[in-house]
Design an enzyme around this catalytic site. Structure first.
Site, PDB file in Angstrom:
ATOM      1  CB  ILE A 267      -4.787   9.742 -10.923  1.00  0.00           C
ATOM      2  CG1 ILE A 267      -5.698   9.831 -11.796  1.00  0.00           C
ATOM      3  CG2 ILE A 267      -5.927  10.982 -10.252  1.00  0.00           C
ATOM      4  CD1 ILE A 267      -7.225   9.351 -11.808  1.00  0.00           C
TER       5      ILE A 267
ATOM      6  CD  GLU B 242       1.572  -1.573 -12.952  1.00  0.00           C
ATOM      7  OE1 GLU B 242       0.366  -1.898 -11.964  1.00  0.00           O
ATOM      8  OE2 GLU B 242       1.599  -0.173 -14.272  1.00  0.00           O
TER       9      GLU B 242
ATOM     10  NE  ARG C 153      -1.372  -5.068 -14.516  1.00  0.00           N
ATOM     11  CZ  ARG C 153      -2.616  -4.518 -15.089  1.00  0.00           C
ATOM     12  NH1 ARG C 153      -2.412  -3.991 -16.057  1.00  0.00           N
ATOM     13  NH2 ARG C 153      -3.565  -4.095 -13.512  1.00  0.00           N
TER      14      ARG C 153
ATOM     15  CG  HIS D 206      -3.601  -1.512  -8.945  1.00  0.00           C
ATOM     16  ND1 HIS D 206      -5.015  -1.523  -8.459  1.00  0.00           N
ATOM     17  CD2 HIS D 206      -3.851  -1.714 -10.468  1.00  0.00           C
ATOM     18  CE1 HIS D 206      -5.482  -0.863  -9.384  1.00  0.00           C
ATOM     19  NE2 HIS D 206      -5.252  -0.879 -10.822  1.00  0.00           N
TER      20      HIS D 206
ATOM     21  CG  ASN E  67       0.896  -3.850 -19.217  1.00  0.00           C
ATOM     22  OD1 ASN E  67      -0.723  -4.747 -18.760  1.00  0.00           O
ATOM     23  ND2 ASN E  67       0.747  -2.746 -17.944  1.00  0.00           N
TER      24      ASN E  67
ATOM     25  NE  ARG F 266     -11.843  -0.850 -13.402  1.00  0.00           N
ATOM     26  CZ  ARG F 266     -10.615  -1.314 -13.235  1.00  0.00           C
ATOM     27  NH1 ARG F 266     -10.829  -2.587 -12.316  1.00  0.00           N
ATOM     28  NH2 ARG F 266      -9.957  -0.880 -13.892  1.00  0.00           N
TER      29      ARG F 266
END
Length: 404
Positions: free
Chosen positions: A328, A378, A92, A180, A8, A240
């Site tokens: 988070i 992931e 990924r 995601h 990744n 972002r």
């Protein structure tokens, strides 16, 4: 023992994991590591499956100037010191565009097609592709599998997939992809084990990290997401802005004289929590700050999560469960409590003690909607897909064991 390497890669770091393939296709994490500070303060760190330290090494800047050199160092360490020779590598890749709705074995032609989507994910795509190119050049016979963050959302209906623009642009690939996806796919596959009563019902998953989005699951399938054509849309993120009026972009170009490249850099790197707070893109720093703008950034983040939860509940025509995941979502009890307060109108109520303990189920006994924390993985999802593609076995039938 056969192993799979999962990679990744980001702009200044490359994370990797090794999974051993055990009986009946079960995957066990053997080690995890990363090289960060690429081009500035390079450092290799790695630990075993039980968390035991395996490496912690610093390198001169000129020894690790870019991702290919970082891959060479990590690969040499795995081969020469640990005698690990993976049978395949899973990667990924953030954007699969309209071409790829499932993982695919990579060759030079696939890489060329994926390069077309660099402009749609400039923070991720070029860095995702760099290790693939490096391995193709140095180990051309080693199978590589690209796993896409957009693929899981390709089950969206036409009305969820389209923008209100001429059809010709949609045919070119201008559509709402969602991101995601590997995280949401992992949650969808994990829920039947931890909450079988709601796994096939209407579930909102909030992937809250430096990159943040939300997904509406129905029957374990994605039907709507807060992200769209690029990873700029939806929730505010570390750097972002999330949802923004396109007129703001026109204003930046026409009135502020910004070029397209400058606008892109601004939207990807200078907005979000960083832009609002003027302090940091790290939620941990903002939570400990007494700055008014830091509080505003957190308020805005929570507020937009609440708004988007209402949108996704409407898409689902109801709600049966809510799941927090990612950095988070998994670690900030304060943000979870504030989001739950925003969802009180849906009947959400937290057990504050369980929330503080970061328990799996954190909703109170009187909550109409159960609320869960489900750590995402992931990398395991990528390893599963890689093994499945090599053996042609469906990932839904593969058993796995998470050892971290």
């Amino acid at each position: 023992m056969d192993t799979i390497l999962v990679v990744n890669a980001g702009s200044s770091s490359v994370k990797f994991r090794i999974y051993s393939i055990e009986n009946e296709g079960m995957l066990r994490q053997q080690l995890k590591g990363q090289i960060d500070g690429i081009g500035s303060r390079p450092r290799l760190r790695a630990s075993g499956g039980e968390g035991d330290p395996l490496a912690d090494r610093a390198y001169p800047i000129d020894a690790v100037p870019d991702l290919p050199s970082a891959m060479e160092i990590a690969g040499a360490w795995l081969r020469d010191e640990l005698c690990i020779h993976p049978i395949a590598v899973g990667h990924r890749v953030v954007h699969g565009g309209p071409d790829y709705d499932r993982p695919i074995q990579v060759d030079h032609g696939v890489v060329t097609r994926l390069e077309r989507f660099i402009a749609l994910a400039p923070l991720h795509q070029p860095h995702n592709l760099a290790p693939i190119r490096s391995i193709l050049a140095n180990f051309p016979a080693l199978p590589q599998v690209a796993c896409f963050d957009t693929a899981f959302h390709r089950t969206h209906s036409a009305v969820a997939d389209h923008y209100a623009i001429p059809h010709g642009l949609h045919a070119e690939g201008v559509r709402r992809y969602g991101f995601h996806g590997l995280s949401y796919e992992y949650i969808a596959k994990t829920l039947p084990k931890i909450a079988p009563k709601i796994a096939k019902e209407r579930v909102i998953v909030a992937h809250l990290g430096s990159g943040a989005s939300m997904c509406a699951l129905s029957g374990g399938r994605s039907i709507e997401s807060t992200m769209g054509f690029t990873a700029l849309d939806g929730l505010p993120m570390g750097t972002r802005p999330g949802q923004i009026d396109p007129g703001v972009v026109l204003y930046l170009i026409s009135e502020k004289g910004m070029s397209a490249a400058n606008v892109q850099n601004f939207l990807y790197r200078d907005c979000g929590l960083k832009g609002l707070s003027g302090i940091s893109n790290d939620m941990r720093e903002l939570e400990t700050s007494d700055s008014f703008n830091a509080r505003l950034a957190i308020d805005y983040f929570v507020y937009r999560i609440g708004l988007n939860a209402g949108m996704l509940a409407a898409a689902l025509q109801g709600l049966d469960a809510f799941v927090f995941t990612a950095g988070i979502g998994e670690n900030s009890a304060t943000i979870r409590a504030r989001v739950a307060s925003q969802l009180g109108w849906l009947g959400v109520s937290l057990d504050q003690a369980e929330n503080a303990r970061h328990s799996r189920l954190i909703s109170g006994s009187n909550s109409r909607i159960p609320v869960y924390i489900v750590p995402t993985d992931e990398e395991l999802m990528i390893a599963q897909h890689t093994l499945s593609l090599l053996t042609k076995r469906p990932t839904t039938n593969a058993r796995q064991e998470r050892a971290s």
